[in-house]
Design an enzyme around this catalytic site. Structure first.
Site, PDB file in Angstrom:
ATOM      1  N   ILE A   1      27.522  27.169 -12.556  1.00 13.00           N
ATOM      2  CA  ILE A   1      27.084  27.858 -13.771  1.00 13.00           C
ATOM      3  C   ILE A   1      27.715  29.239 -13.858  1.00 13.00           C
ATOM      4  O   ILE A   1      28.230  29.641 -14.910  1.00 13.00           O
ATOM      5  CB  ILE A   1      25.552  27.940 -13.820  1.00 13.00           C
ATOM      6  CG1 ILE A   1      24.948  26.539 -13.969  1.00 13.00           C
ATOM      7  CG2 ILE A   1      25.082  28.847 -14.954  1.00 13.00           C
ATOM      8  CD1 ILE A   1      23.448  26.487 -13.840  1.00 13.00           C
TER       9      ILE A   1
ATOM     10  N   ASP B   1      13.877  32.733 -18.142  1.00 20.14           N
ATOM     11  CA  ASP B   1      13.629  31.317 -18.401  1.00 20.14           C
ATOM     12  C   ASP B   1      12.811  30.656 -17.300  1.00 20.14           C
ATOM     13  O   ASP B   1      12.326  29.542 -17.474  1.00 20.14           O
ATOM     14  CB  ASP B   1      14.967  30.585 -18.555  1.00 20.14           C
ATOM     15  CG  ASP B   1      14.814  29.140 -18.980  1.00 20.14           C
ATOM     16  OD1 ASP B   1      14.089  28.885 -19.960  1.00 20.14           O
ATOM     17  OD2 ASP B   1      15.414  28.255 -18.328  1.00 20.14           O
TER      18      ASP B   1
ATOM     19  N   ASP C   1      28.696  36.929  -4.653  1.00 21.07           N
ATOM     20  CA  ASP C   1      28.178  35.727  -4.012  1.00 21.07           C
ATOM     21  C   ASP C   1      28.303  35.903  -2.512  1.00 21.07           C
ATOM     22  O   ASP C   1      29.277  36.497  -2.024  1.00 21.07           O
ATOM     23  CB  ASP C   1      28.963  34.492  -4.476  1.00 21.07           C
ATOM     24  CG  ASP C   1      28.209  33.196  -4.220  1.00 21.07           C
ATOM     25  OD1 ASP C   1      27.861  32.510  -5.188  1.00 21.07           O
ATOM     26  OD2 ASP C   1      27.950  32.870  -3.042  1.00 21.07           O
TER      27      ASP C   1
ATOM     28  N   HIS D   1      11.485  27.520 -19.210  1.00 14.74           N
ATOM     29  CA  HIS D   1      12.347  26.778 -18.278  1.00 14.74           C
ATOM     30  C   HIS D   1      13.170  25.718 -19.011  1.00 14.74           C
ATOM     31  O   HIS D   1      13.171  24.534 -18.655  1.00 14.74           O
ATOM     32  CB  HIS D   1      11.501  26.115 -17.185  1.00 14.74           C
ATOM     33  CG  HIS D   1      12.270  25.865 -15.914  1.00 14.74           C
ATOM     34  ND1 HIS D   1      11.701  25.967 -14.666  1.00 14.74           N
ATOM     35  CD2 HIS D   1      13.563  25.511 -15.697  1.00 14.74           C
ATOM     36  CE1 HIS D   1      12.603  25.685 -13.745  1.00 14.74           C
ATOM     37  NE2 HIS D   1      13.745  25.412 -14.348  1.00 14.74           N
ATOM     38  N   ILE D   2      13.907  26.160 -20.033  1.00 12.07           N
ATOM     39  CA  ILE D   2      14.657  25.238 -20.883  1.00 12.07           C
ATOM     40  C   ILE D   2      16.163  25.372 -20.708  1.00 12.07           C
ATOM     41  O   ILE D   2      16.931  24.865 -21.527  1.00 12.07           O
ATOM     42  CB  ILE D   2      14.315  25.458 -22.373  1.00 12.07           C
ATOM     43  CG1 ILE D   2      14.637  26.911 -22.786  1.00 12.07           C
ATOM     44  CG2 ILE D   2      12.862  25.124 -22.651  1.00 12.07           C
ATOM     45  CD1 ILE D   2      14.762  27.106 -24.276  1.00 12.07           C
ATOM     46  N   GLY D   3      16.609  26.028 -19.641  1.00 14.31           N
ATOM     47  CA  GLY D   3      18.048  26.231 -19.467  1.00 14.31           C
ATOM     48  C   GLY D   3      18.856  24.959 -19.617  1.00 14.31           C
ATOM     49  O   GLY D   3      19.892  24.937 -20.259  1.00 14.31           O
TER      50      GLY D   3
ATOM     51  N   GLU E   1       4.654  28.337 -12.800  1.00  7.41           N
ATOM     52  CA  GLU E   1       4.869  27.700 -14.096  1.00  7.41           C
ATOM     53  C   GLU E   1       3.857  26.582 -14.312  1.00  7.41           C
ATOM     54  O   GLU E   1       3.479  25.896 -13.361  1.00  7.41           O
ATOM     55  CB  GLU E   1       6.292  27.136 -14.175  1.00  7.41           C
ATOM     56  CG  GLU E   1       7.376  28.206 -14.089  1.00  7.41           C
ATOM     57  CD  GLU E   1       8.781  27.634 -14.196  1.00  7.41           C
ATOM     58  OE1 GLU E   1       8.904  26.388 -14.302  1.00  7.41           O
ATOM     59  OE2 GLU E   1       9.743  28.420 -14.178  1.00  7.41           O
TER      60      GLU E   1
END
Length: 408
Positions: free
Chosen positions: A158, A260, A177, A288-290, A265
């Site tokens: 991503i 998100d 990273d 949480h709709i990524g 949750e």
């Protein structure tokens, strides 16, 4: 190839795409669905008579679940992450786990870009004002994203694709990273998270769900960000201290945020939700709709279900996240495939060959792969299988799981 006898059942939780059902149906696998997540006790009860489990991110699969259901053979995570599954316990039980590491990448990237633009243009604030009947047309605090610096924390699938899209929109990109990564385009690798935070106008988190990332971003990290910067978390809820974020939004140090994922949750749609970020200005909160686009969910449903079917029928562990990888299909002339998950040990191949050869079985082909303490071997046989050889292998102390797959 397939399991001998009996009805094969797959339990699908949390509503993965319906095309998964079609993939299972083609393989003769019966599908049972439950729309929401299940807690540990309910999951243990629901797994009676189930061979394959499919889930998304909410249901937790613990060692206790594996201990209660030794018949469980494979798990498919219809999402990117697998931190909801105890992978060490799955390997110990010989259960293959699959996920969809690439299928929702584009959807998450597009959401990130949309939120970056919306926050920089203060769209959440302006939208709320108009809904209240207030006309507030002005340029104060609104910016183009062209020329601004995007700092990406976590340069996986991503993060890399976000970097490409952001550059195409005229942004400068830097990334951090902990692992060595191939730099894409003109992105700059930063030597530390602190260095990235000091130069970024927008910080976007795209780290994975490993335990070491818990609490990665808190008060200390927010204090190092540029005043007036924007913050996005579309990765994992436990990565960010949301109380610290709420405080920095309230005092204006952070100009806006898109979140998100959350530390806690709801398990199902319609359940109540609460967060200290609710009501904060210039903040976009999404449930949480990524990866929740029709395109991504179709891709995930097909990808994961096909991996599960290939493992169930052919013993293929291609792209399994926990078992050694063997991807080849059974030999064309073979009648049976012996799929053997075992403790990694010297002499495994010779032991299997001796067991089958001594009972007159004709071995067409074999493959052995190992990873850490686990070994996985497939043996293709073109003759009838001697029951004594199978029994000998089943009783071998190193055996974790033994399956006999037959040609349909």
């Amino acid at each position: 190839m397939g399991k001998d006898g009996g009805v094969t059942r797959a339990l699908l939780l949390e509503n993965p795409h319906s095309n998964a059902d079609a993939a299972f149906a083609r393989a003769g696998i019966e599908v049972i669905r439950h729309r929401g997540a299940l807690d540990e006790d309910d999951l243990i009860e629901a797994l009676d008579g189930i061979d394959i489990l499919g889930l998304r991110s909410k249901t937790q699969v613990s060692a206790r679940v594996f201990e209660a259901h030794p018949q469980l053979t494979a798990i498919g995570a219809f999402c990117i992450g697998t931190n909801q599954i105890d992978l060490a316990a799955a390997s110990k039980a010989g259960v293959a786990v699959f996920n969809a590491p690439y299928s929702n990448t584009r959807s998450v990237v597009e959401l990130a870009v949309a939120e970056i633009i919306a926050l920089c243009r203060r769209l959440p604030v302006l939208d709320k004002s108009l809904h209240k009947g207030l006309w507030e047309k002005n340029a104060s605090g609104a910016h183009e994203i062209r020329g601004r610096t995007l700092g990406i924390v976590g340069f996986g699938n991503i993060g890399m694709q976000l970097s490409v899209v952001a550059e195409a929109l005229g942004m400068r990109v830097c990334y951090y990273d902990t692992a060595e990564k191939l730099t894409i385009g003109n992105a700059r690798r930063m030597r530390s998270l602190e260095e990235l935070l000091e130069v970024s106008d927008i910080v976007s988190l795209h780290v994975d769900g490993r335990a070491s990332n818990e609490g990665l971003f808190g008060e200390e990290q927010f204090a190092l960000m540029k005043p007036g910067a924007y913050f996005l978390n579309l990765s994992r809820g436990f990565v960010v201290d949301v109380d610290a974020l709420a405080a920095r939004l309230a005092d204006g140090r952070i100009a806006g945020a898109g979140v998100d994922v959350f530390p806690a949750e709801p398990k199902a749609n319609g359940d109540p939700f609460d967060s200290p970020l609710m009501g904060a200005p210039n903040v976009i909160l999404t449930p949480h709709i990524g990866g929740s686009t029709e395109e991504a969910q179709r891709g995930i449903g097909l990808f994961v279900s096909e991996k599960l079917v290939d493992y169930w029928r052919k013993g293929s562990t291609d792209m399994s996240v926990n078992l050694p990888i063997i991807a080849a299909s059974p030999a064309h002339s073979s009648l049976y495939r012996i799929a053997w998950v075992h403790e990694n040990m010297p002499g495994a191949l010779a032991m299997v060959n001796s067991a089958f050869a001594s009972h007159g079985a004709n071995i067409d082909a074999q493959q052995l792969a190992t990873s850490g303490e686990i070994g996985y071997m497939v043996t293709d046989i073109s003759s009838e299988i001697p029951a004594q050889a199978v029994q000998q292998l089943a009783q071998e102390p190193s055996t974790i799981r033994l399956r006999v797959l037959s040609r349909d």
